[in-house]
Design an enzyme around this catalytic site. Sequence first.
Site, short mmCIF file in Angstrom:
data_model
loop_
_atom_site.label_atom_id
_atom_site.label_comp_id
_atom_site.label_asym_id
_atom_site.label_seq_id
_atom_site.Cartn_x
_atom_site.Cartn_y
_atom_site.Cartn_z
N THR A 207 65.03 19.99 43.79
CA THR A 207 65.59 18.73 43.30
C THR A 207 66.68 18.29 44.26
OG1 THR A 207 65.23 19.25 40.97
CG2 THR A 207 67.04 17.77 41.41
N ARG A 235 55.06 17.25 31.59
CA ARG A 235 56.29 18.05 31.45
C ARG A 235 57.47 17.27 32.06
NH1 ARG A 235 60.29 20.12 35.31
NH2 ARG A 235 61.21 21.99 34.41
N VAL A 236 58.55 17.19 31.34
CA VAL A 236 59.76 16.56 31.83
C VAL A 236 60.86 17.62 31.86
CG1 VAL A 236 61.55 14.87 31.30
CG2 VAL A 236 59.14 14.26 31.03
N GLY A 237 61.54 17.71 32.98
CA GLY A 237 62.61 18.70 33.11
C GLY A 237 63.96 18.11 32.75
N ASP A 238 65.00 18.70 33.31
CA ASP A 238 66.36 18.27 33.02
C ASP A 238 66.80 17.06 33.84
OD1 ASP A 238 66.17 19.89 35.35
OD2 ASP A 238 68.36 20.08 35.35
N THR A 258 70.48 21.66 39.93
CA THR A 258 69.13 21.93 40.39
C THR A 258 68.72 23.31 39.86
OG1 THR A 258 69.87 22.97 42.46
CG2 THR A 258 69.46 20.60 42.53
N GLY A 259 67.43 23.53 39.78
CA GLY A 259 66.95 24.82 39.28
C GLY A 259 66.20 24.66 37.98
N GLY A 261 64.95 23.64 34.91
CA GLY A 261 65.34 22.55 34.04
C GLY A 261 65.38 22.92 32.58
N1 ASP Z 1 65.57 20.91 37.67
C1 ASP Z 1 64.28 20.51 38.12
C2 ASP Z 1 63.32 20.58 36.98
O1 ASP Z 1 63.37 21.51 36.21
C3 ASP Z 1 63.75 21.29 39.24
C4 ASP Z 1 64.74 21.91 40.18
O2 ASP Z 1 65.84 21.47 40.29
O3 ASP Z 1 64.42 22.87 40.87
O4 ASP Z 1 62.47 19.72 36.89
#
Ligand code: ASP
Length: 360
Positions: A207, A235-238, A258-259, A261
């Site tokens: 991200t 799918r929707v993340g954070d 990031t990471g 979600g």
């Molecule tokens: N946070 C993002 C998600 O979960 C992906 C990421 O930041 O690595 O969609």
Amino acid sequence: MTISRREFVCTAAGLATVGLGGGATSLGQVTREKQTDKHGSGGPIIISSGNGEPACNQAFEMLKKGIDPLDAVVAGINLVENDPEDHSVGYGGLPNEDGVVELDSCVMHGPAHKAGAVAALRNISNPSSVAKLVMRRTDHVLLVGEGALRFAKTHGFKEQEMLTDEARRYWLEWKESRSDIDDWLQAKADFHAARGKMEGLEFTYGTITCMALTKTSDLAGCTSTSGLSYKIPGRVGDSPIIGAGLYVDNDIGACGSTGRGEANLQNCSCFMIVEFMRGGMTPEQACLALLKRVADKTEPRLRDENGKPNYGLMFYAVRKDGLFGGASMWGPGKMTVHDGQTCRKIELPSLCGVRPKVVG
Ligand code: ASP
């Protein structure tokens, strides 16, 4: 194996003393060597994730000219969204399990305390620009899927194929390597070539987040992503969720992430980090305290053999007075900062130490 919250302490003993109610903590002890909290003499400052150097440079130039901080960060993020080499964002992002790229983004403007977001947006390379328009040209905050696409087209965005050849090859390699009992067979040569680049599942998450603090102490932020690679369609993340993957409070500060979600969605992470800063924590202390909370609440399925979270998660935060810092679940993690001198990368303190082969 079940691990109780009491037994689960990620790193040095000092972390066990992290309070969750705000105020001073003893985190300074643990992180003295790698303290990221810096500056503190006001803006202009741009902070971003490790992949944010082009975004920081672009946004900083625009801030210097007095351009609105949200326009500045979105213009910066557009550069990364348009980069086919960055497989975590925009054009060239890794697709869902059907091979379709679905993008998520949100923006938040501090002075107006307004937000805009799009989720599961297909065929448009700059979801951050669409999110900004949702904020400025509608009475809504979040548009998803087909509605988000129609809204983007209404504003003149052109549809394009978002799946690059390289991203398509990674997806195909993933698809062919899922199972020995389906009809998809791996092309060995391609498999090894692709594997070399995918070593360690580095593309599983990814991200960009970017935040600006102006000379007059106004804040704005944006997060943009193609999300979890090979996700279930829809799918929707954070990243498009205000309070999870981004939060800005013009009185206090801003935080982006990031990471994984799902961890942020379950913990309202960025909102809480800003609240921790309101309670008196520095940005770095607030990020570490939230990581500790996430780690404590991680379900057994998502813990490694030592009981630590088996995923990556990073936070980046800036306070209204210009103090900035961040933290990562696992090292090595980096943030990018432009504070007027140079654009540079800063190593983040990690809650769980260094773990090179981490998902996320
Ligand atoms: N946070 C993002 C998600 O979960 C992906 C990421 O930041 O690595 O969609």
